[in-house]
Design a protein around this motif. Structure first.
Motif, PDB file in Angstrom:
ATOM      1  N   GLU A  98      30.136  41.385  65.236  1.00 49.18           N
ATOM      2  CA  GLU A  98      29.094  41.463  64.367  1.00 49.18           C
ATOM      3  C   GLU A  98      27.854  41.013  65.475  1.00 49.18           C
ATOM      4  N   ALA A  99      28.235  40.283  65.970  1.00 45.01           N
ATOM      5  CA  ALA A  99      27.055  40.273  67.646  1.00 45.01           C
ATOM      6  C   ALA A  99      26.429  41.039  68.435  1.00 45.01           C
ATOM      7  N   ALA A 100      27.419  42.222  68.272  1.00 45.58           N
ATOM      8  CA  ALA A 100      27.390  43.409  69.063  1.00 45.58           C
ATOM      9  C   ALA A 100      26.710  44.062  68.017  1.00 45.58           C
ATOM     10  N   GLU A 101      26.911  44.513  66.933  1.00 46.13           N
ATOM     11  CA  GLU A 101      25.644  45.057  66.244  1.00 46.13           C
ATOM     12  C   GLU A 101      24.602  45.116  66.150  1.00 46.13           C
ATOM     13  N   LEU A 102      23.966  43.457  66.008  1.00 44.16           N
ATOM     14  CA  LEU A 102      23.160  42.694  66.056  1.00 44.16           C
ATOM     15  C   LEU A 102      22.068  43.281  67.108  1.00 44.16           C
ATOM     16  N   ALA A 103      22.778  42.609  68.392  1.00 43.57           N
ATOM     17  CA  ALA A 103      22.278  43.067  69.658  1.00 43.57           C
ATOM     18  C   ALA A 103      21.651  44.547  69.714  1.00 43.57           C
ATOM     19  N   ILE A 104      22.865  45.598  69.326  1.00 36.73           N
ATOM     20  CA  ILE A 104      22.544  46.937  69.411  1.00 36.73           C
ATOM     21  C   ILE A 104      21.304  47.420  68.700  1.00 36.73           C
ATOM     22  N   LYS A 105      20.622  46.984  67.096  1.00 35.67           N
ATOM     23  CA  LYS A 105      20.096  47.172  66.183  1.00 35.67           C
ATOM     24  C   LYS A 105      18.329  45.954  66.499  1.00 35.67           C
ATOM     25  N   MET A 106      18.933  45.096  67.212  1.00 35.47           N
ATOM     26  CA  MET A 106      17.551  44.073  67.675  1.00 35.47           C
ATOM     27  C   MET A 106      16.767  44.895  68.614  1.00 35.47           C
ATOM     28  N   ALA A 107      17.698  45.290  69.681  1.00 33.59           N
ATOM     29  CA  ALA A 107      17.145  45.851  70.886  1.00 33.59           C
ATOM     30  C   ALA A 107      16.436  47.946  70.604  1.00 33.59           C
ATOM     31  N   ARG A 108      16.692  48.503  68.952  1.00 37.48           N
ATOM     32  CA  ARG A 108      16.576  50.016  68.829  1.00 37.48           C
ATOM     33  C   ARG A 108      15.348  49.165  68.263  1.00 37.48           C
ATOM     34  N   TRP A 111      11.955  49.097  69.815  1.00 37.24           N
ATOM     35  CA  TRP A 111      10.926  50.025  70.619  1.00 37.24           C
ATOM     36  C   TRP A 111      10.213  50.507  69.038  1.00 37.24           C
ATOM     37  N   TYR A 112      11.095  50.878  68.012  1.00 34.25           N
ATOM     38  CA  TYR A 112      10.622  51.039  66.646  1.00 34.25           C
ATOM     39  C   TYR A 112       9.178  50.636  66.332  1.00 34.25           C
ATOM     40  N   THR A 113       9.468  49.156  66.308  1.00 37.11           N
ATOM     41  CA  THR A 113       8.395  48.340  66.481  1.00 37.11           C
ATOM     42  C   THR A 113       6.921  48.106  67.604  1.00 37.11           C
ATOM     43  N   LYS A 114       7.271  48.823  68.228  1.00 34.82           N
ATOM     44  CA  LYS A 114       6.225  48.772  69.370  1.00 34.82           C
ATOM     45  C   LYS A 114       5.283  50.525  69.596  1.00 34.82           C
ATOM     46  N   GLY A 115       5.918  50.999  68.103  1.00 36.80           N
ATOM     47  CA  GLY A 115       5.493  52.470  67.984  1.00 36.80           C
ATOM     48  C   GLY A 115       6.459  53.354  69.498  1.00 36.80           C
ATOM     49  N   GLN A 116       7.004  53.090  69.873  1.00 35.12           N
ATOM     50  CA  GLN A 116       7.962  54.309  70.103  1.00 35.12           C
ATOM     51  C   GLN A 116       9.537  54.847  69.730  1.00 35.12           C
ATOM     52  N   PRO A 117       9.670  54.703  68.328  1.00 36.11           N
ATOM     53  CA  PRO A 117      11.167  55.450  68.219  1.00 36.11           C
ATOM     54  C   PRO A 117      11.960  56.438  68.640  1.00 36.11           C
ATOM     55  N   ASP A 118      11.560  56.842  69.710  1.00 33.10           N
ATOM     56  CA  ASP A 118      12.432  57.799  70.351  1.00 33.10           C
ATOM     57  C   ASP A 118      12.887  57.160  71.817  1.00 33.10           C
ATOM     58  N   ARG A 119      12.712  55.734  71.830  1.00 30.84           N
ATOM     59  CA  ARG A 119      13.143  54.666  72.622  1.00 30.84           C
ATOM     60  C   ARG A 119      14.604  54.189  72.266  1.00 30.84           C
ATOM     61  N   TYR A 120      15.511  54.505  71.981  1.00 33.03           N
ATOM     62  CA  TYR A 120      16.669  54.502  71.345  1.00 33.03           C
ATOM     63  C   TYR A 120      18.590  54.303  72.148  1.00 33.03           C
ATOM     64  N   GLU A 121      18.172  54.551  73.441  1.00 35.29           N
ATOM     65  CA  GLU A 121      19.450  55.348  73.979  1.00 35.29           C
ATOM     66  C   GLU A 121      20.032  53.984  75.017  1.00 35.29           C
ATOM     67  N   GLY A 267      14.127  41.046  56.130  1.00 34.87           N
ATOM     68  CA  GLY A 267      15.012  41.576  55.434  1.00 34.87           C
ATOM     69  C   GLY A 267      15.480  42.690  56.840  1.00 34.87           C
ATOM     70  N   THR A 268      15.619  42.050  57.714  1.00 33.78           N
ATOM     71  CA  THR A 268      15.944  43.504  58.336  1.00 33.78           C
ATOM     72  C   THR A 268      17.772  43.525  58.944  1.00 33.78           C
ATOM     73  N   HIS A 269      18.017  42.155  58.819  1.00 39.65           N
ATOM     74  CA  HIS A 269      19.511  41.913  59.135  1.00 39.65           C
ATOM     75  C   HIS A 269      19.851  40.729  58.073  1.00 39.65           C
ATOM     76  N   GLY A 270      21.649  40.688  57.920  1.00 39.95           N
ATOM     77  CA  GLY A 270      21.809  39.417  57.054  1.00 39.95           C
ATOM     78  C   GLY A 270      22.865  39.477  57.591  1.00 39.95           C
ATOM     79  N   SER A 271      23.622  38.435  56.920  1.00 37.51           N
ATOM     80  CA  SER A 271      25.168  37.840  56.882  1.00 37.51           C
ATOM     81  C   SER A 271      25.357  37.238  55.910  1.00 37.51           C
ATOM     82  N   THR A 272      26.558  36.738  55.456  1.00 35.03           N
ATOM     83  CA  THR A 272      26.708  36.355  53.422  1.00 35.03           C
ATOM     84  C   THR A 272      26.929  34.885  54.201  1.00 35.03           C
ATOM     85  N   TYR A 273      28.691  34.855  55.385  1.00 34.18           N
ATOM     86  CA  TYR A 273      29.037  34.130  55.925  1.00 34.18           C
ATOM     87  C   TYR A 273      28.589  33.505  56.836  1.00 34.18           C
TER      88      TYR A 273
END
Length: 393
Positions: A98-108, A111-121, A267-273
């Motif tokens: 679950e931590a890996a999932e968020l780390a990947i989402k956060m990194a991508r 760059w989306y927030t900075k106006g560079q959505p093509d920086r996803y690799e 609202g960009t991420h969450g976890s019940t437990y």
């Protein structure tokens, strides 16, 4: 007929009913010396009295409320982690995956927030293990992890371990992050090395791409520092933590700088437990114990002692073992036979170890294992190796 438990594990014919410290016990009272610690999870041993007391006290008060409300234990643990690390903010999960999932989402999202959505690799490395979710197996890239689960999540570039030239060649205007374990665990207890981590940090600073460290297995005191990257004197932008942070209770976390976390808004991420009162109470107690200079100094001393004894073992059984590597109490025995053969021989000596890739046997004892139990573990490994030698003869 399929078993009631999905058969995705090749389980040893052993079942334990209780444990204490570095020992596990079966129903008939047979005791096993545990050098696996639940794969680097039980950092204070089994049923650590301090953790039992903390969990019991919290269980009598409050188990779960969800993240719809403020959770004081979560805030306390987050403050402790921020105080002891590079991070400005923490999100709690239940596992390393679950931590890996968020780390990947956060990194991508950064760059989306900075106006560079093509920086996803994201650049990752051969031998990596980041979990078993769809994103994590795509990040790892190995056939063992990915076969049959396509189409894989795109956006990952895999390069050879410790190959700095390959990293430089892979970086492009689409690169959003570089992600790695400072010490690969499943990959065979392979340290990245201080020079390599420093070079990656330099690339990160020069190109703007984020640096993500996966310290799920090598973190929480396992190498003799609270986190393994501290040995290199560099810091990541995002870090994944799990395993030892809960001392056996399911708990994980993503730590990040304020800058790296800027895209993760309401609202960009969450976890019940994630971050529940039980887990965070235990995690805070683990931090109180493990994150002290005195405790970490003892991990270093015990690691040195164990490594010295293992080197003697390698010399005594050159047909079974090749060398020993790793750091602190994250140690690997390079085997000349299949490590599963050593694991099986260990069972005969009532000793538990863990195999890894590249013909490595992992030794991941409790961080507070007594010296006499280190000596006993080496004696049992010695007998296991002698049995293998005898079969060969």
């Amino acid at each position: 007929m399929i078993s009631s438990v999905l058969p995705t594990y090749n389980r040893a014919p052993l079942a334990f009913v209780k444990g204490a410290g570095s020992w596990l016990e079966t129903a008939d009272g047979t005791r096993y010396l545990d050098l696996g610690a639940g794969i680097a999870v039980n950092c204070l041993g089994h049923a650590a009295p301090e953790l039992v007391e903390t969990l019991t006290e919290q269980a009598q008060k409050l188990w779960h409320v969800s993240n719809l409300y403020e959770i004081p234990n979560q805030q306390r643990l987050a403050d402790m982690l921020v105080d002891k690390t590079f991070a400005d903010t923490v999100f709690f999960t239940n596992s390393g995956t679950e931590a890996a999932e968020l780390a990947i989402k956060m990194a991508r999202k950064y760059w989306y927030t900075k106006g560079q959505p093509d920086r996803y690799e994201i650049i990752t490395f051969e031998g990596a293990f980041h979990g078993r979710s769809s994103a994590a197996i795509a990040a790892s890239g190995g056939e063992k992890m990915t076969k049959g689960f396509g189409p894989l999540l795109p956006g990952f570039t895999h390069v050879a371990w410790q190959d700095l030239d390959a990293v430089k060649a892979a970086v492009s205007d689409k690169t959003c992050a570089i992600m790695l374990e400072p010490v690969q665990g499943e990959g065979g207890i392979r340290p990245a090395g201080d020079a390599f981590l420093k070079a990656l940090k330099q690339i990160s600073e020069e190109t703007g791409c984020l640096l993500i460290f996966d310290e799920v297995q090598c973190g929480m005191g396992r190498t003799g520092k609270l986190f393994a990257h501290e040995w290199a004197g560099v810091t990541p932008d995002i870090m994944m933590v799990a395993k030892g942070i809960g001392g056996g209770f399911p708990l994980g976390a993503v730590l990040a700088t304020e800058d790296a976390a800027q895209g993760m808004t309401l609202g960009t991420h969450g976890s019940t437990y994630g971050g529940n009162p039980l887990g965070c109470a235990v995690g805070a107690k683990v931090m109180e114990i493990v994150a002290t200079p005195e405790f970490l100094a003892e991990v270093n001393r015990k690691g040195g002692l164990m490594r010295q004894k293992l080197e003697g073992l390698v010399a005594a059984h050159p047909e079974v073992f090749e060398d020993v590597h790793g750091q602190g109490l994250l140690l690997g025995l390079q085997c000349k036979v299949a490590p599963t053969e050593v694991v099986a021989a260990g069972y005969e000596q009532n000793l538990l170890t863990v195999p890894a890739a590249h013909n490595v046997l992992r030794l991941l004892p409790a961080l507070n294992i007594p010296d006499e139990e280190i000596a006993e573990a080496i004696a049992r490994l010695d007998r296991a190796a002698a049995a293998i030698d005898g079969k060969a003869a």
